[in-house]
Scaffold this motif. Structure first.
Motif, PDB file in Angstrom:
ATOM      1  N   LEU A 161       0.737  -1.805   0.087  1.00 42.30           N
ATOM      2  CA  LEU A 161       0.038  -0.267  -0.130  1.00 42.30           C
ATOM      3  C   LEU A 161       1.253   1.536   0.367  1.00 42.30           C
ATOM      4  CD1 LEU A 161      -3.041  -0.667   2.274  1.00 42.30           C
ATOM      5  CD2 LEU A 161      -2.755  -0.247   0.006  1.00 42.30           C
ATOM      6  N   CYS A 162       1.969   1.115   1.210  1.00 42.04           N
ATOM      7  CA  CYS A 162       3.195   2.748   0.563  1.00 42.04           C
ATOM      8  C   CYS A 162       3.540   2.578  -0.597  1.00 42.04           C
ATOM      9  CB  CYS A 162       3.255   2.119   2.016  1.00 42.04           C
ATOM     10  SG  CYS A 162       3.326   2.547   3.281  1.00 42.04           S
ATOM     11  N   CYS A 163       3.719   1.374  -1.192  1.00 46.35           N
ATOM     12  CA  CYS A 163       4.142   1.883  -2.640  1.00 46.35           C
ATOM     13  C   CYS A 163       3.976   2.228  -2.834  1.00 46.35           C
ATOM     14  CB  CYS A 163       5.347   0.594  -2.540  1.00 46.35           C
ATOM     15  SG  CYS A 163       6.517  -0.011  -2.040  1.00 46.35           S
ATOM     16  N   SER A 164       2.331   1.791  -3.134  1.00 44.80           N
ATOM     17  CA  SER A 164       1.557   2.398  -4.163  1.00 44.80           C
ATOM     18  C   SER A 164       0.492   3.773  -3.760  1.00 44.80           C
ATOM     19  CB  SER A 164      -0.003   1.810  -4.441  1.00 44.80           C
ATOM     20  OG  SER A 164      -1.059   1.481  -4.732  1.00 44.80           O
ATOM     21  N   LEU A 165       1.059   4.234  -3.020  1.00 42.39           N
ATOM     22  CA  LEU A 165       0.120   5.901  -2.347  1.00 42.39           C
ATOM     23  C   LEU A 165       1.616   6.925  -2.912  1.00 42.39           C
ATOM     24  CD1 LEU A 165      -1.019   5.616   1.160  1.00 42.39           C
ATOM     25  CD2 LEU A 165      -2.051   5.739  -1.239  1.00 42.39           C
ATOM     26  N   ALA A 166       3.315   5.670  -2.988  1.00 44.91           N
ATOM     27  CA  ALA A 166       4.363   6.717  -3.358  1.00 44.91           C
ATOM     28  C   ALA A 166       3.965   6.818  -4.487  1.00 44.91           C
ATOM     29  CB  ALA A 166       5.388   5.337  -2.511  1.00 44.91           C
ATOM     30  N   ALA A 167       4.077   5.930  -5.394  1.00 41.90           N
ATOM     31  CA  ALA A 167       4.259   6.221  -6.944  1.00 41.90           C
ATOM     32  C   ALA A 167       2.630   6.801  -7.133  1.00 41.90           C
ATOM     33  CB  ALA A 167       3.844   4.462  -7.012  1.00 41.90           C
ATOM     34  N   ALA A 168       2.464   6.925  -6.899  1.00 42.13           N
ATOM     35  CA  ALA A 168       0.285   7.319  -6.887  1.00 42.13           C
ATOM     36  C   ALA A 168      -0.079   8.490  -8.183  1.00 42.13           C
ATOM     37  CB  ALA A 168      -0.417   8.232  -6.110  1.00 42.13           C
ATOM     38  N   GLN A 169      -0.079   8.694  -9.330  1.00 37.74           N
ATOM     39  CA  GLN A 169       0.173  10.149 -10.022  1.00 37.74           C
ATOM     40  C   GLN A 169      -0.980  10.599 -10.280  1.00 37.74           C
ATOM     41  OE1 GLN A 169       2.051   7.033 -13.306  1.00 37.74           O
ATOM     42  NE2 GLN A 169       4.419   9.271 -13.028  1.00 37.74           N
ATOM     43  N   THR A 170      -1.286  11.629  -9.997  1.00 39.16           N
ATOM     44  CA  THR A 170      -2.810  12.271 -10.009  1.00 39.16           C
ATOM     45  C   THR A 170      -2.798  13.206 -11.149  1.00 39.16           C
ATOM     46  OG1 THR A 170      -3.360  11.657  -8.126  1.00 39.16           O
ATOM     47  CG2 THR A 170      -4.232  14.039  -9.236  1.00 39.16           C
ATOM     48  N   LEU A 171      -3.537  13.627 -12.016  1.00 40.12           N
ATOM     49  CA  LEU A 171      -4.312  14.867 -13.356  1.00 40.12           C
ATOM     50  C   LEU A 171      -4.703  15.347 -13.289  1.00 40.12           C
ATOM     51  CD1 LEU A 171      -2.014  15.160 -15.689  1.00 40.12           C
ATOM     52  CD2 LEU A 171      -3.158  14.263 -17.346  1.00 40.12           C
ATOM     53  N   SER A 172      -4.851  17.039 -13.867  1.00 40.15           N
ATOM     54  CA  SER A 172      -6.282  17.247 -14.285  1.00 40.15           C
ATOM     55  C   SER A 172      -5.956  17.762 -14.994  1.00 40.15           C
ATOM     56  CB  SER A 172      -5.921  18.507 -12.964  1.00 40.15           C
ATOM     57  OG  SER A 172      -5.592  19.790 -13.105  1.00 40.15           O
ATOM     58  N   LEU A 173      -7.187  18.417 -16.065  1.00 37.65           N
ATOM     59  CA  LEU A 173      -7.156  18.674 -17.386  1.00 37.65           C
ATOM     60  C   LEU A 173      -7.527  19.971 -17.766  1.00 37.65           C
ATOM     61  CD1 LEU A 173      -9.104  16.071 -18.927  1.00 37.65           C
ATOM     62  CD2 LEU A 173      -6.765  16.434 -18.573  1.00 37.65           C
ATOM     63  N   SER A 174      -6.183  20.886 -17.604  1.00 35.92           N
ATOM     64  CA  SER A 174      -7.117  22.641 -18.627  1.00 35.92           C
ATOM     65  C   SER A 174      -7.121  23.049 -20.137  1.00 35.92           C
ATOM     66  CB  SER A 174      -5.859  23.365 -17.453  1.00 35.92           C
ATOM     67  OG  SER A 174      -4.670  23.442 -18.012  1.00 35.92           O
ATOM     68  N   PHE A 175      -8.182  23.491 -20.385  1.00 32.76           N
ATOM     69  CA  PHE A 175      -7.983  24.180 -21.856  1.00 32.76           C
ATOM     70  C   PHE A 175      -8.042  25.124 -21.628  1.00 32.76           C
ATOM     71  CE2 PHE A 175      -9.195  19.885 -21.262  1.00 32.76           C
ATOM     72  CZ  PHE A 175      -9.727  19.025 -21.493  1.00 32.76           C
ATOM     73  N   ASP A 176      -6.964  25.997 -22.591  1.00 30.56           N
ATOM     74  CA  ASP A 176      -7.044  27.654 -22.994  1.00 30.56           C
ATOM     75  C   ASP A 176      -7.770  27.847 -24.078  1.00 30.56           C
ATOM     76  OD1 ASP A 176      -5.242  27.373 -20.595  1.00 30.56           O
ATOM     77  OD2 ASP A 176      -3.563  28.103 -21.917  1.00 30.56           O
ATOM     78  N   ASP A 177      -8.047  29.039 -24.075  1.00 34.21           N
ATOM     79  CA  ASP A 177      -8.465  29.587 -25.738  1.00 34.21           C
ATOM     80  C   ASP A 177     -10.283  29.872 -25.377  1.00 34.21           C
ATOM     81  OD1 ASP A 177      -5.517  30.331 -26.138  1.00 34.21           O
ATOM     82  OD2 ASP A 177      -5.474  29.313 -27.998  1.00 34.21           O
ATOM     83  N   GLY A 178     -10.503  28.809 -25.935  1.00 35.31           N
ATOM     84  CA  GLY A 178     -11.516  28.974 -26.325  1.00 35.31           C
ATOM     85  C   GLY A 178     -11.948  28.775 -27.857  1.00 35.31           C
ATOM     86  N   LEU A 179     -13.212  28.487 -28.539  1.00 33.89           N
ATOM     87  CA  LEU A 179     -13.055  28.426 -29.873  1.00 33.89           C
ATOM     88  C   LEU A 179     -14.643  29.345 -30.696  1.00 33.89           C
ATOM     89  CD1 LEU A 179     -13.972  24.484 -29.882  1.00 33.89           C
ATOM     90  CD2 LEU A 179     -12.471  25.491 -31.035  1.00 33.89           C
ATOM     91  N   ASN A 180     -14.493  30.248 -31.813  1.00 32.06           N
ATOM     92  CA  ASN A 180     -15.168  31.105 -32.262  1.00 32.06           C
ATOM     93  C   ASN A 180     -16.010  31.408 -33.254  1.00 32.06           C
ATOM     94  OD1 ASN A 180     -15.842  33.398 -33.610  1.00 32.06           O
ATOM     95  ND2 ASN A 180     -13.808  35.160 -33.666  1.00 32.06           N
ATOM     96  N   PRO A 181     -17.087  30.590 -32.728  1.00 35.25           N
ATOM     97  CA  PRO A 181     -18.188  29.901 -34.148  1.00 35.25           C
ATOM     98  C   PRO A 181     -18.273  30.650 -35.443  1.00 35.25           C
ATOM     99  CG  PRO A 181     -19.282  30.182 -32.088  1.00 35.25           C
ATOM    100  CD  PRO A 181     -17.880  30.860 -31.915  1.00 35.25           C
ATOM    101  N   ASP A 182     -17.881  31.905 -35.025  1.00 38.20           N
ATOM    102  CA  ASP A 182     -17.857  33.382 -36.200  1.00 38.20           C
ATOM    103  C   ASP A 182     -16.370  33.028 -37.809  1.00 38.20           C
ATOM    104  OD1 ASP A 182     -20.180  34.736 -35.857  1.00 38.20           O
ATOM    105  OD2 ASP A 182     -18.663  36.203 -33.901  1.00 38.20           O
ATOM    106  N   LYS A 183     -16.280  32.173 -37.103  1.00 34.01           N
ATOM    107  CA  LYS A 183     -14.884  32.097 -37.539  1.00 34.01           C
ATOM    108  C   LYS A 183     -13.861  30.567 -38.056  1.00 34.01           C
ATOM    109  CE  LYS A 183     -11.623  35.699 -36.085  1.00 34.01           C
ATOM    110  NZ  LYS A 183     -10.408  36.046 -36.003  1.00 34.01           N
ATOM    111  N   GLU A 184     -14.604  29.731 -37.633  1.00 32.20           N
ATOM    112  CA  GLU A 184     -14.629  27.939 -37.493  1.00 32.20           C
ATOM    113  C   GLU A 184     -16.429  27.492 -37.600  1.00 32.20           C
ATOM    114  OE1 GLU A 184     -15.267  24.670 -38.572  1.00 32.20           O
ATOM    115  OE2 GLU A 184     -12.841  25.700 -38.216  1.00 32.20           O
ATOM    116  N   PRO A 185     -17.086  27.613 -38.392  1.00 32.96           N
ATOM    117  CA  PRO A 185     -18.050  26.584 -38.544  1.00 32.96           C
ATOM    118  C   PRO A 185     -18.738  24.998 -37.780  1.00 32.96           C
ATOM    119  CG  PRO A 185     -18.028  27.250 -40.580  1.00 32.96           C
ATOM    120  CD  PRO A 185     -15.978  27.056 -39.719  1.00 32.96           C
TER     121      PRO A 185
END
Length: 320
Positions: free
Chosen positions: A22-46
């Motif tokens: 259990l300790c080894c598993s916790l030590a090796a745990a990797q956590t990720l979150s997703l962030s997205f930049d910019d946004g999209l423009n329907p006036d330029k991209e249908p």
């Protein structure tokens, strides 16, 4: 002798083995979150609305809560802001990526002009659901001079803002260019191969920055991955989450990850910015760090070797 004489040591040994696992598993745990930049423009991209919805649907199916950082230069007017609102309505957080998406490291960019850019975007975004006064610096550039770096940091603090750095940087914008080129040329098989290479790229960069974090921080922090609202991510977000799960990663929200001290304690580097893990490594004098940390110049040779680089994509100017 009683049979229990032989069983008790085995029980203790079994418990010790389990505790170690259990300790080894916790030590090796990797956590990720997703962030997205910019946004999209329907006036330029249908197809903007369709891509936006595909991103939201993919995140919902994967059970992942993300955060979007729109720039008014990339979202355009009311239709683009409506797409940003959809992120907040879906339970994702919304931050600020400035109005014009200009780099603080540009020679003609002043503290006054940059902070005015933040304020302009703030006025347009702060009434949206999910709003948080958090700034994602365009191009991850936080100032090429001490006056710029510290001047913007002081403005953020005075106006109830904080920066929203990333720990895992990548070149998703470049893979998106190549992916879109193959689709536009009627080569879906090539596009699928690019998507697969892209997922491998994200896994590789996440592993690199996690190993670097363990080296300079002594731990694996909850990571924040930089992505963009794009055609490729609309098609690949489910594959990305699945691939990380397969490698043993777990997911958290960016707001949870950004509460970690890694993202709240300023780093003393110039030029300031890039991945916050990279910045810590540079501050500690780690050698062999490439600059910029991520760019198309590192990825183009890989795609070319795989036969996945159209000539037109090779000549296209980068636009992260």
């Amino acid at each position: 002798m009683p049979r229990t004489f032989f069983r008790r040591p085995r029980l203790r040994t079994g418990l010790a083995t389990l505790a170690c696992a259990l300790c080894c598993s916790l030590a090796a745990a990797q956590t990720l979150s997703l962030s997205f930049d910019d946004g999209l423009n329907p006036d330029k991209e249908p197809r903007a609305a369709a891509w936006n919805q595909a991103l939201l649907d993919g995140l919902q199916r994967a059970g992942v809560t993300a955060m979007v950082f729109p720039s008014l230069a990339r979202t355009g007017g009311a239709p683009g802001l409506a797409l940003v609102r959809a992120w907040g309505d879906a339970g994702h957080a919304v931050g600020n990526h400035t109005a014009s998406h200009r780099s603080l490291a540009a020679p003609d960019m002043s503290v006054a002009a940059f902070t005015a850019d933040i304020a302009t975007a703030d006025a347009a975004l702060r009434t949206l659901p999910g709003w948080r006064p958090m700034l994602r610096f365009p191009y991850l550039k936080e100032g090429d001079t001490l006056a710029k770096r510290d001047g913007v940091r002081a403005w953020l603090a005075a106006h109830g803002y904080r920066a929203a750095p990333v720990s895992v940087d990548a070149s998703d914008w470049y893979y998106n260019q190549v992916y879109g080129r193959w689709l536009d040329e009627g080569a879906p098989d090539k596009a699928r191969q690019v998507k697969a290479a892209y997922v491998d790229h994200l896994l590789d960069r996440a592993q690199y920055y996690d190993q670097l974090a363990r080296r300079v921080l002594g731990r694996s922090p909850p990571h924040v991955l930089l992505l963009h609202t794009s055609r490729l991510n609309a098609d690949a977000v489910g594959d990305v989450v699945q691939a990380f799960h397969a490698r043993g990663w777990t997911f958290t929200s960016p707001l949870t990850a950004l509460a970690d001290p890694l993202y709240t304690e300023p780093v003393d580097t110039l030029p300031a910015g890039e991945s916050v893990v990279w910045a810590h490594a540079r501050a500690q004098g780690v050698t062999g760090l490439r600059y910029p940390a991520e760019d198309d110049v590192y990825e183009a040779p890989k795609l070319r070797a795989l036969g996945l680089l159209p000539d037109a994509a090779a000549r296209q100017a980068p636009s992260p």
